[in-house]
Design a protein around this motif. Structure first.
Motif, mmCIF file in Angstrom:
data_model
loop_
_atom_site.group_PDB
_atom_site.id
_atom_site.type_symbol
_atom_site.label_atom_id
_atom_site.label_comp_id
_atom_site.label_asym_id
_atom_site.label_seq_id
_atom_site.Cartn_x
_atom_site.Cartn_y
_atom_site.Cartn_z
ATOM 1 N N SER A 1 -62.213 -13.208 -117.451
ATOM 2 C CA SER A 1 -61.965 -12.863 -116.049
ATOM 3 C C SER A 1 -62.467 -13.958 -115.117
ATOM 4 O O SER A 1 -61.822 -14.287 -114.110
ATOM 5 N N LEU A 2 -63.618 -14.536 -115.453
ATOM 6 C CA LEU A 2 -64.157 -15.634 -114.646
ATOM 7 C C LEU A 2 -63.219 -16.832 -114.672
ATOM 8 O O LEU A 2 -62.981 -17.467 -113.638
ATOM 9 N N LEU A 3 -62.647 -17.135 -115.838
ATOM 10 C CA LEU A 3 -61.725 -18.267 -115.940
ATOM 11 C C LEU A 3 -60.487 -18.023 -115.072
ATOM 12 O O LEU A 3 -60.027 -18.926 -114.362
ATOM 13 N N GLY A 4 -59.942 -16.803 -115.133
ATOM 14 C CA GLY A 4 -58.794 -16.489 -114.281
ATOM 15 C C GLY A 4 -59.142 -16.590 -112.806
ATOM 16 O O GLY A 4 -58.356 -17.109 -112.003
ATOM 17 N N ALA A 5 -60.325 -16.113 -112.451
ATOM 18 C CA ALA A 5 -60.755 -16.150 -111.051
ATOM 19 C C ALA A 5 -60.935 -17.588 -110.564
ATOM 20 O O ALA A 5 -60.639 -17.900 -109.409
ATOM 21 N N LEU A 6 -61.415 -18.470 -111.447
ATOM 22 C CA LEU A 6 -61.585 -19.872 -111.061
ATOM 23 C C LEU A 6 -60.231 -20.515 -110.764
ATOM 24 O O LEU A 6 -60.113 -21.332 -109.836
ATOM 25 N N ALA A 7 -59.202 -20.153 -111.543
ATOM 26 C CA ALA A 7 -57.862 -20.669 -111.262
ATOM 27 C C ALA A 7 -57.364 -20.164 -109.907
ATOM 28 O O ALA A 7 -56.750 -20.905 -109.136
ATOM 29 N N PHE A 8 -57.659 -18.906 -109.574
ATOM 30 C CA PHE A 8 -57.270 -18.360 -108.273
ATOM 31 C C PHE A 8 -58.040 -19.042 -107.141
ATOM 32 O O PHE A 8 -57.526 -19.162 -106.030
ATOM 33 N N ALA A 9 -59.256 -19.492 -107.428
ATOM 34 C CA ALA A 9 -60.021 -20.199 -106.401
ATOM 35 C C ALA A 9 -59.320 -21.487 -106.013
ATOM 36 O O ALA A 9 -59.273 -21.845 -104.820
ATOM 37 N N GLU A 10 -58.772 -22.207 -107.000
ATOM 38 C CA GLU A 10 -58.015 -23.416 -106.671
ATOM 39 C C GLU A 10 -56.744 -23.056 -105.907
ATOM 40 O O GLU A 10 -56.393 -23.705 -104.917
ATOM 41 N N LEU A 11 -56.038 -22.023 -106.362
ATOM 42 C CA LEU A 11 -54.817 -21.599 -105.678
ATOM 43 C C LEU A 11 -55.081 -21.253 -104.213
ATOM 44 O O LEU A 11 -54.259 -21.533 -103.338
ATOM 45 N N SER B 1 -59.541 -11.121 -108.438
ATOM 46 C CA SER B 1 -58.734 -11.918 -107.507
ATOM 47 C C SER B 1 -58.800 -11.393 -106.078
ATOM 48 O O SER B 1 -58.116 -11.902 -105.195
ATOM 49 N N SER B 2 -59.631 -10.367 -105.838
ATOM 50 C CA SER B 2 -59.589 -9.660 -104.550
ATOM 51 C C SER B 2 -59.952 -10.538 -103.351
ATOM 52 O O SER B 2 -59.387 -10.363 -102.267
ATOM 53 N N ALA B 3 -60.870 -11.476 -103.515
ATOM 54 C CA ALA B 3 -61.237 -12.328 -102.370
ATOM 55 C C ALA B 3 -60.055 -13.181 -101.928
ATOM 56 O O ALA B 3 -59.891 -13.462 -100.731
ATOM 57 N N SER C 1 -68.056 -17.095 -104.048
ATOM 58 C CA SER C 1 -68.130 -15.639 -104.233
ATOM 59 C C SER C 1 -67.725 -15.244 -105.643
ATOM 60 O O SER C 1 -68.311 -14.330 -106.243
ATOM 61 N N ILE C 2 -66.741 -15.940 -106.205
ATOM 62 C CA ILE C 2 -66.299 -15.659 -107.578
ATOM 63 C C ILE C 2 -67.387 -16.019 -108.575
ATOM 64 O O ILE C 2 -67.699 -15.246 -109.495
ATOM 65 N N ILE C 3 -67.978 -17.201 -108.397
ATOM 66 C CA ILE C 3 -69.010 -17.666 -109.332
ATOM 67 C C ILE C 3 -70.226 -16.746 -109.309
ATOM 68 O O ILE C 3 -70.913 -16.572 -110.319
ATOM 69 N N ILE C 4 -70.492 -16.128 -108.160
ATOM 70 C CA ILE C 4 -71.633 -15.209 -108.057
ATOM 71 C C ILE C 4 -71.261 -13.817 -108.563
ATOM 72 O O ILE C 4 -71.987 -13.210 -109.356
ATOM 73 N N ALA C 5 -70.117 -13.287 -108.114
ATOM 74 C CA ALA C 5 -69.794 -11.877 -108.353
ATOM 75 C C ALA C 5 -69.400 -11.582 -109.796
ATOM 76 O O ALA C 5 -69.892 -10.604 -110.381
ATOM 77 N N VAL C 6 -68.525 -12.384 -110.383
ATOM 78 C CA VAL C 6 -68.015 -12.051 -111.724
ATOM 79 C C VAL C 6 -69.121 -12.068 -112.779
ATOM 80 O O VAL C 6 -69.192 -11.145 -113.606
ATOM 81 N N PRO C 7 -70.021 -13.062 -112.811
ATOM 82 C CA PRO C 7 -71.135 -12.980 -113.767
ATOM 83 C C PRO C 7 -72.037 -11.769 -113.536
ATOM 84 O O PRO C 7 -72.546 -11.182 -114.507
ATOM 85 N N ILE C 8 -72.263 -11.380 -112.270
ATOM 86 C CA ILE C 8 -73.067 -10.175 -111.995
ATOM 87 C C ILE C 8 -72.402 -8.956 -112.631
ATOM 88 O O ILE C 8 -73.053 -8.145 -113.299
ATOM 89 N N ILE C 9 -71.083 -8.825 -112.446
ATOM 90 C CA ILE C 9 -70.347 -7.704 -113.026
ATOM 91 C C ILE C 9 -70.457 -7.728 -114.549
ATOM 92 O O ILE C 9 -70.660 -6.690 -115.193
ATOM 93 N N THR C 10 -70.328 -8.909 -115.131
ATOM 94 C CA THR C 10 -70.392 -9.033 -116.594
ATOM 95 C C THR C 10 -71.737 -8.562 -117.123
ATOM 96 O O THR C 10 -71.806 -7.792 -118.098
ATOM 97 N N VAL C 11 -72.820 -8.993 -116.488
ATOM 98 C CA VAL C 11 -74.164 -8.572 -116.914
ATOM 99 C C VAL C 11 -74.322 -7.064 -116.773
ATOM 100 O O VAL C 11 -74.842 -6.385 -117.674
ATOM 101 N N LEU C 12 -73.860 -6.509 -115.651
ATOM 102 C CA LEU C 12 -73.970 -5.065 -115.438
ATOM 103 C C LEU C 12 -73.167 -4.285 -116.478
ATOM 104 O O LEU C 12 -73.667 -3.322 -117.075
#
Length: 489
Positions: free
Chosen positions: A65-75, A238-240, A257-268
């Motif tokens: 999910s983090l990898l997909g979100a990083l691609a959306f960050a570039e988009l 991808s919500s942001a 926001s992606i780099i912070i949020a997705v790892p937090i979700i993963t740990v939780l």
């Protein structure tokens, strides 16, 4: 009948950038953490066959999910507009063909705005109603009829829907304040579960965690469906990007926001699954109507266990609030592009919110709540989400060739783009092959209906007196105008 024209002005009527980094992180957390991790995080466990392999799947899904979100960050830097996939499809595929180029974007908005998101919000609101009254069950009459209780829950769901619609209509600032409070509460609920689990394990209750890989499945189909279930739970990364135009400094804050949020979700998510597994056996987890509640009854003292149903209620309310916020922005952008009635792109003259789009989503969700069991509506469309993600990766590859000079303060490695693209194809195909169902035929028919609407009202640009009258009445009722200058009276 002509549209209402605003008077000349010095004040710009448009959506404002109200979401800073903290609010953008909270927005992702709000959408990603719904009721699933509290109520039914068991599908991946059932498919994987063992505790150890299930935890590996949850962790792997977080990484993917983090990898997909990083691609959306570039988009989001190449196409700095709200709408996420929808906006990327217009920019990448639109110029390729006068007819088919804009069809992917329209089908994306058609699925999200008309069916998927309203149905999701409705299910979440009904879950909110279920768990908001659970702590007060002892106060309810013992002989209350199930039909009466179902009606009460629908009324609570509709009242809650009215509240979130009011918040999203009133102002983005109010939304941000409420969202931040609810995210803090839902993260606190997650931490209570994790803290209770740590205490449980410290007391030596580790019997269920022995031999964690016993029973691991060797079936490729089960492994694929386990990953599918896990990645569905992570959906929302991808919500942001959906609200890019309301994020301050989106060129840096969306990525952060992606780099912070997705790892937090993963740990939780991984931690909560581990503590569930430490107190409940696999059959108990699969059979539990609400895993977190069953777990709390076994592990937590009575006075603390009651916080879990409240945590589920808070989590669902915050998730529905943010989902409605994001899909109303997609409706707003689709109206601006001419894929939905233009009135949905109009902005309230003083509140600076897309009022018509918010009200439209509210009415669609009311219909879904009243319809009752609409889980199948969501299931038939979930595989389409991964088709859209795959098309987004294709859009990124296309725009690297067609827009080489575009501003890219951040560029994801190409291997990640291809990995997410292949993953999207895999996840779009797996459910159809592994568990064929009539609901996929329904999805196909819904898409064909969308193509017919696209052909008549988007490509052919047909208009009617009804649409013009609808636009005029909506402007009057919602106090909205096209985004441009108006007087500050």
């Amino acid at each position: 009948m002509a549209e209402v024209k605003p008077e000349k002005s010095e004040k710009k009527v448009e959506l404002k950038r109200e979401l800073g980094l903290f609010s953008a992180v909270n927005f992702i957390l709000a959408v990603m953490i719904g009721s699933g991790i509290f109520v039914s995080p068991t599908s991946a466990l059932e498919r994987s066959g063992s505790l150890g392999f299930c935890l590996i799947i949850w962790a792997s899904c977080g990484i993917l999910s983090l990898l997909g979100a990083l691609a959306f960050a570039e988009l989001s830097t190449v196409v700095p507009r709200s709408g996420a996939e929808y906006a990327y499809f217009i920019e990448a595929y639109g110029p390729l063909h006068p007819y088919f180029g804009n069809l992917p974007a329209f089908i994306c908005s058609w699925v999200y705005v008309v069916i998927l998101r309203p149905a999701e919000v409705a299910v979440i609101m009904l879950t909110f109603a279920e768990y908001s009254i659970q702590p007060f069950h002892e106060l309810l009459p013992k002989d209350i009829a199930p039909e009466t209780m179902a009606t009460v829950k629908k009324l609570i769901a509709l009242l809650a829907l009215g509240v979130i619609t009011y918040i999203n209509l009133t102002s983005v600032k109010l939304f941000v304040k409420v969202q931040n409070i609810f995210v803090a509460c839902k993260v606190l609920a997650c931490l209570i579960v994790i803290g209770g689990g740590v205490y449980w394990l410290s007391m030596g209750n580790t019997q269920l965690l022995k031999d964690p890989f016993k029973g691991t499945t060797s079936s490729p189909g089960n492994i694929a469906l386990a990953f599918y279930s896990g990645l569905w739970a992570y959906d929302g990364w991808s919500s942001a990007a959906v609200v890019t135009e309301e994020v301050k400094r989106p060129e840096v804050n969306i990525l952060r926001s992606i780099i912070i949020a997705v790892p937090i979700i993963t740990v939780l998510y991984v931690s909560m699954n581990l503590v569930y597994m430490s107190a409940l056996s696999i059959p108990e987890m699969i059979a539990a109507p609400a895993v977190a509640v069953t777990w709390a009854e076994r592990v937590l003292p009575g006075w603390l266990a009651v916080t879990i149903p409240l945590g589920v209620a808070i989590s669902t309310f915050g998730c529905a609030l943010s989902l409605q916020f994001s899909v109303s922005r997609l409706c707003y952008v689709a109206g601006r592009e001419g894929h939905f009635p233009r009135v949905f792109s109009f902005v309230h003259v003083s509140k600076m919110t897309p009022a018509a789009a918010v009200v439209f989503q509210g009415f669609f969700t009311v219909a879904c709540v009243l319809a009752g069991d609409i889980t199948t509506l969501i299931e038939f469309a979930t595989f389409l989400i991964w088709i859209f993600y795959g098309l987004a990766m294709g859009a990124l590859l296309i725009m690297r060739r067609t827009k080489p000079q575009a501003n890219r303060p951040y560029k994801v490695p190409t291997v990640i783009v291809w990995l997410v693209l292949l993953l999207a194809v895999f996840l779009a195909v797996v459910p159809i092959v592994a568990e064929p169902s009539w609901k996929y035929l329904f999805a196909l028919l819904f898409i064909f209906l969308g193509v017919a609407v696209y052909h008549a009202y988007v490509f052919k640009k047909r208009s009617s007196r009804i649409i013009r009258k609808f636009t005029y009445i909506t402007q009057i009722l919602c106090l909205i105008v096209a985004p441009e200058s108006v007087n500050e009276d």
